[in-house]
Design a protein around this motif. Structure first.
Motif, mmCIF file in Angstrom:
data_model
loop_
_atom_site.group_PDB
_atom_site.id
_atom_site.type_symbol
_atom_site.label_atom_id
_atom_site.label_comp_id
_atom_site.label_asym_id
_atom_site.label_seq_id
_atom_site.Cartn_x
_atom_site.Cartn_y
_atom_site.Cartn_z
ATOM 1 N N GLY A 120 -20.520 30.687 -48.595
ATOM 2 C CA GLY A 120 -19.126 30.898 -48.155
ATOM 3 C C GLY A 120 -18.592 29.694 -47.414
ATOM 4 O O GLY A 120 -17.438 29.267 -47.636
ATOM 5 N N VAL A 121 -19.413 29.125 -46.526
ATOM 6 C CA VAL A 121 -19.004 27.929 -45.793
ATOM 7 C C VAL A 121 -18.769 26.766 -46.757
ATOM 8 O O VAL A 121 -17.770 26.046 -46.670
ATOM 9 C CB VAL A 121 -20.066 27.550 -44.736
ATOM 10 N N PHE A 122 -19.736 26.575 -47.692
ATOM 11 C CA PHE A 122 -19.598 25.487 -48.667
ATOM 12 C C PHE A 122 -18.340 25.668 -49.521
ATOM 13 O O PHE A 122 -17.633 24.707 -49.841
ATOM 14 C CB PHE A 122 -20.830 25.437 -49.589
ATOM 15 N N LEU A 123 -18.051 26.932 -49.872
ATOM 16 C CA LEU A 123 -16.888 27.198 -50.714
ATOM 17 C C LEU A 123 -15.588 26.864 -49.978
ATOM 18 O O LEU A 123 -14.666 26.278 -50.549
ATOM 19 C CB LEU A 123 -16.891 28.672 -51.156
ATOM 20 N N ILE A 124 -15.518 27.228 -48.689
ATOM 21 C CA ILE A 124 -14.327 26.909 -47.893
ATOM 22 C C ILE A 124 -14.120 25.405 -47.808
ATOM 23 O O ILE A 124 -13.015 24.894 -48.020
ATOM 24 C CB ILE A 124 -14.452 27.511 -46.473
ATOM 25 N N VAL A 125 -15.216 24.687 -47.534
ATOM 26 C CA VAL A 125 -15.114 23.226 -47.432
ATOM 27 C C VAL A 125 -14.720 22.620 -48.774
ATOM 28 O O VAL A 125 -13.848 21.741 -48.842
ATOM 29 C CB VAL A 125 -16.464 22.637 -46.954
ATOM 30 N N ALA A 126 -15.352 23.111 -49.849
ATOM 31 C CA ALA A 126 -15.064 22.557 -51.177
ATOM 32 C C ALA A 126 -13.627 22.833 -51.605
ATOM 33 O O ALA A 126 -12.937 21.944 -52.124
ATOM 34 C CB ALA A 126 -16.035 23.155 -52.199
ATOM 35 N N MET A 127 -13.159 24.061 -51.360
ATOM 36 C CA MET A 127 -11.780 24.408 -51.729
ATOM 37 C C MET A 127 -10.775 23.588 -50.921
ATOM 38 O O MET A 127 -9.779 23.081 -51.462
ATOM 39 C CB MET A 127 -11.523 25.900 -51.483
ATOM 40 N N SER A 128 -11.027 23.466 -49.625
ATOM 41 C CA SER A 128 -10.105 22.689 -48.769
ATOM 42 C C SER A 128 -10.069 21.231 -49.206
ATOM 43 O O SER A 128 -9.002 20.631 -49.303
ATOM 44 C CB SER A 128 -10.547 22.790 -47.306
ATOM 45 N N ALA A 129 -11.242 20.682 -49.469
ATOM 46 C CA ALA A 129 -11.305 19.272 -49.870
ATOM 47 C C ALA A 129 -10.573 19.048 -51.186
ATOM 48 O O ALA A 129 -9.823 18.080 -51.341
ATOM 49 C CB ALA A 129 -12.767 18.834 -49.988
ATOM 50 N N SER A 130 -10.773 19.966 -52.142
ATOM 51 C CA SER A 130 -10.143 19.777 -53.452
ATOM 52 C C SER A 130 -8.627 19.886 -53.364
ATOM 53 O O SER A 130 -7.904 19.159 -54.047
ATOM 54 C CB SER A 130 -10.678 20.815 -54.441
ATOM 55 N N ARG A 131 -8.143 20.792 -52.479
ATOM 56 C CA ARG A 131 -6.696 20.985 -52.362
ATOM 57 C C ARG A 131 -6.033 19.853 -51.577
ATOM 58 O O ARG A 131 -4.933 19.421 -51.899
ATOM 59 C CB ARG A 131 -6.399 22.313 -51.659
ATOM 60 N N PHE A 132 -6.683 19.390 -50.558
ATOM 61 C CA PHE A 132 -6.060 18.389 -49.690
ATOM 62 C C PHE A 132 -6.339 16.961 -50.149
ATOM 63 O O PHE A 132 -5.742 16.027 -49.630
ATOM 64 C CB PHE A 132 -6.532 18.578 -48.242
ATOM 65 N N MET A 133 -7.255 16.792 -51.120
ATOM 66 C CA MET A 133 -7.579 15.448 -51.580
ATOM 67 C C MET A 133 -6.368 14.780 -52.233
ATOM 68 O O MET A 133 -6.111 13.591 -52.019
ATOM 69 C CB MET A 133 -8.739 15.502 -52.583
ATOM 70 N N TYR A 134 -5.589 15.571 -53.005
ATOM 71 C CA TYR A 134 -4.401 15.008 -53.658
ATOM 72 C C TYR A 134 -3.422 14.480 -52.618
ATOM 73 O O TYR A 134 -2.880 13.382 -52.741
ATOM 74 C CB TYR A 134 -3.725 16.082 -54.515
ATOM 75 N N ARG A 135 -3.206 15.304 -51.588
ATOM 76 C CA ARG A 135 -2.274 14.894 -50.539
ATOM 77 C C ARG A 135 -2.776 13.650 -49.813
ATOM 78 O O ARG A 135 -2.009 12.732 -49.514
ATOM 79 C CB ARG A 135 -2.088 16.045 -49.555
#
Length: 622
Positions: A120-135
């Protein structure tokens, strides 16, 4: 149409890319948590957990994607992602991991319990990174792209509006070459601190210094709650720089942080007048206008048309627009038809000089309220055509007043001017005579006759700012009659507010005056407009002083000494006490003045005006 289709295709491609990325990250998070449970050694992971993981891949992926879709993870514009989107990611990942636990428990595919927390922790970090990487990548590209050509921005104000505005500037694809380099705020406690990595460098006293130091191209005033006085003072400092000025208009409601680049506008000279706008008691206006028949003479003019706009919104029984100029009357008629299709608006062409035409209008419509805005108002033109000023302003007002008295009008509100006070020109003198007509009629009529006196109306036909703008567009010079000439100014909505409020307060015989603050030097207006238009005074644009025109004063007055001042419930609206005059011989002189005007005898007409208005002192300026 083509652009819309292209945008839809791009959106679909982005969503597909996000789904594929999420599938990899969802299963990668579980796998990573599993091998970490066994000391990051794949070989030491028991075969049964590997099998459970493989069997679990498809159902867990499908369930998680459905949860992500329900949390609208594929609908957000991630280039504008903020803390709200981060919360949504956390919520979606927590729900997904709980679903993972429930599904594997129900199906008998349980992994080690610690895996559910770590995945769950890894998923939160991975999702956040993927979404904010574009920005992040976009900001980095914007930061180092076209560095030499960047538009450097200074923002005035270090509040919430600035934070939201900076985010918008940073994310906007239309402002790739723009960068906020410094912030100004008068709160000394904020100076030296940072907003989104940009330093608050000083107070308003440092605006010019840092505009030069950072080579600022554009200044944005972003204090929605600033008072008119503070806004004027700060903008007056800003206009002394060579920077382009923009402003967030109005008092922003910071709901959901909805400030957009499109909300910025160029600073207008009206922002520098420095007076809070006059507010009208709308309820009192609605009370005396609703279900009444209202006649507006000169209804197509600058003041008359705005009167019509505001009156029709308060649901009169009938609004009668009366004007001699058919084009203006047609324009306001069509505008009101579109905005208020159910309103009863009658548009009539005619002259206030024509008594038979007025008689037919009053007889047919029997107005309850009359707003008399028809008049000749241009001082220089009336100086060379005094007979026409008498015919239209004096005789016309006399005619309308007679009809109002004869047909039992309840309220009669006449538009006057500050030039009627100790007049030095024909136009002002005719308006003073109109005030005297109103005063004398009020004493013998059941109609409440009042006059409304105000200064120069910005934006009206023939006002000084449109003239200055045309001269600037033509390359100059900007013409000012005298460097020391001053005038009181108000906007068209303010002028109309005063007229409407006067109608509510009217008891008969009053002259209502607006408190217009401090008078403004015309020379300063010209200089401000030149600077706000992007020119440097004395370099790109010149001011030419032409000398006072015949009948023109250096300054205008709002009251004669004898009138005094009486307050109303609206502290910005005052009443001048009526001045007594010889009413016994007033109409005899008025008849003589009328005969002289229609006889086209202009040689001695000023002398006759002086007999009627003893405060009129004509002068010829060199």
């Amino acid at each position: 149409m083509g652009d819309t289709r292209k945008d839809r295709i791009q959106l679909l491609v982005r969503r597909i890319f996000l789904v594929i990325t999420d599938i990899i990250l969802i299963n990668g998070s579980v796998f990573l948590s599993l091998i970490m449970r066994f000391e990051i050694n794949i070989a030491s992971v028991p075969e049964e957990y590997i099998q459970k993981y493989i069997v679990n891949v498809i159902p867990f992926t499908i369930v998680t994607l459905i949860i992500f879709w329900c949390f609208r993870m594929y609908h957000s514009l991630w280039q504008y992602a903020s803390i709200a989107e981060l919360y949504k990611i956390v919520e979606a990942c927590v729900v997904a991991e709980l679903a993972h636990l429930c599904v594997t428990s129900f199906m008998g595919w349980m992994l080690p319990r610690s895996c559910y927390f770590t995945s769950g922790v890894f998923l939160i970090v991975a999702m956040s990174a993927s979404r904010f990487m574009y920005r992040l990548l976009r900001q980095l590209i914007n930061e180092y792209r076209h560095t030499s050509e960047q538009l450097k921005i200074m923002i005035i104000g270090a509040g919430e509006a600035t934070s939201v505005l900076m985010r918008e500037i940073s994310n906007s694809r239309y402002l790739d070459n723009s960068k906020v380099v410094c912030i100004i705020d008068d709160d000394l406690g904020k100076v030296g601190k940072y907003i989104r990595g940009v330093k608050i460098v000083g107070t308003r006293d440092h605006i010019k210094e840092y505009a030069r130091y950072y080579d600022i191209d554009e200044i944005i005033f972003a204090i929605p709650s600033a008072s008119t006085k503070d806004k004027r003072e700060i903008l007056n400092i800003c206009k002394e720089t060579s920077c382009n000025l923009k402003i967030l208009p109005g008092v922003y409601q910071m709901v959901d942080g909805e400030i957009n680049i499109k909300d910025l506008r160029n600073v207008d000279v009206l922002d520098l007048l420095g007076r809070d706008p006059v507010k009208v008691d709308i309820e009192s206006i609605m009370g005396y206008v609703k279900d009444k028949t209202v006649l507006v003479t000169g209804g197509g003019g600058s003041i008359g048309s705005e009167l019509c706009r505001q009156l029709v919104s308060h649901k009169p029984k009938c609004l009668v627009i009366f004007d001699i100029y058919e084009n203006n009357a047609y324009d306001i008629q069509q505008e009101l038809k579109i905005k208020y299709p159910d309103a009863n608006v009658v548009t009539l062409i005619g002259s206030i000089r024509n008594t038979s035409r007025l008689e037919s209008v009053f007889e047919q419509y029997k107005p309850d309220i009359v707003y008399h805005a028809a008049a000749h108002k241009h001082v220089p033109l009336m100086e060379v055509s005094p007979n026409e000023a008498i015919k239209n302003n004096v005789v016309g007002t006399w005619n309308v007043a007679k009809m109002a008295d004869k047909y039992g009008v309840k309220k009669f509100v006449m538009i006057s001017t500050d030039k009627a006070v100790n007049p030095t020109n024909v136009m002002g003198a005719t308006k003073r005579i109109c005030e005297m007509i109103i005063q004398s009629f009020n004493e013998k009529s059941k109609t409440d006759f009042v006059a409304v006196r105000f200064g120069n109306v910005l934006g009206s036909n023939g006002s000084v700012i449109p003239l200055f703008k045309r001269q600037i567009e033509a390359g100059g010079p900007v013409t000012v009659t005298h460097p020391d000439i001053i005038r009181y100014f108000m906007t068209i909505p303010e002028a109309v507010s005063l007229v409407l409020q006067a109608g509510a307060y009217a008891k008969g015989g009053e002259i209502f005056i607006l408190d217009m603050g401090e008078p403004v030097k015309i020379d300063d207006l010209a200089k401000n407009l030149i600077r706000l238009s992007g020119y440097t005074l004395g370099v790109d644009m010149e001011i030419k002083y032409t000398g006072l025109r015949p009948g023109e004063k250096l300054y205008e007055e709002l009251l004669m000494n004898e009138e005094g001042m009486q307050d109303t419930d609206n502290k910005l609206i005052h009443i001048g006490r009526p001045i007594e005059f010889d009413k016994e011989h007033f109409y005899e002189k008025l008849e003589e003045l009328k005969e002289m005007a229609y006889a086209e005898d202009s040689a001695d007409i000023r002398k006759k005006i002086m007999e009627v208005v003893d405060t009129y002192h004509p002068q010829t300026n060199q």
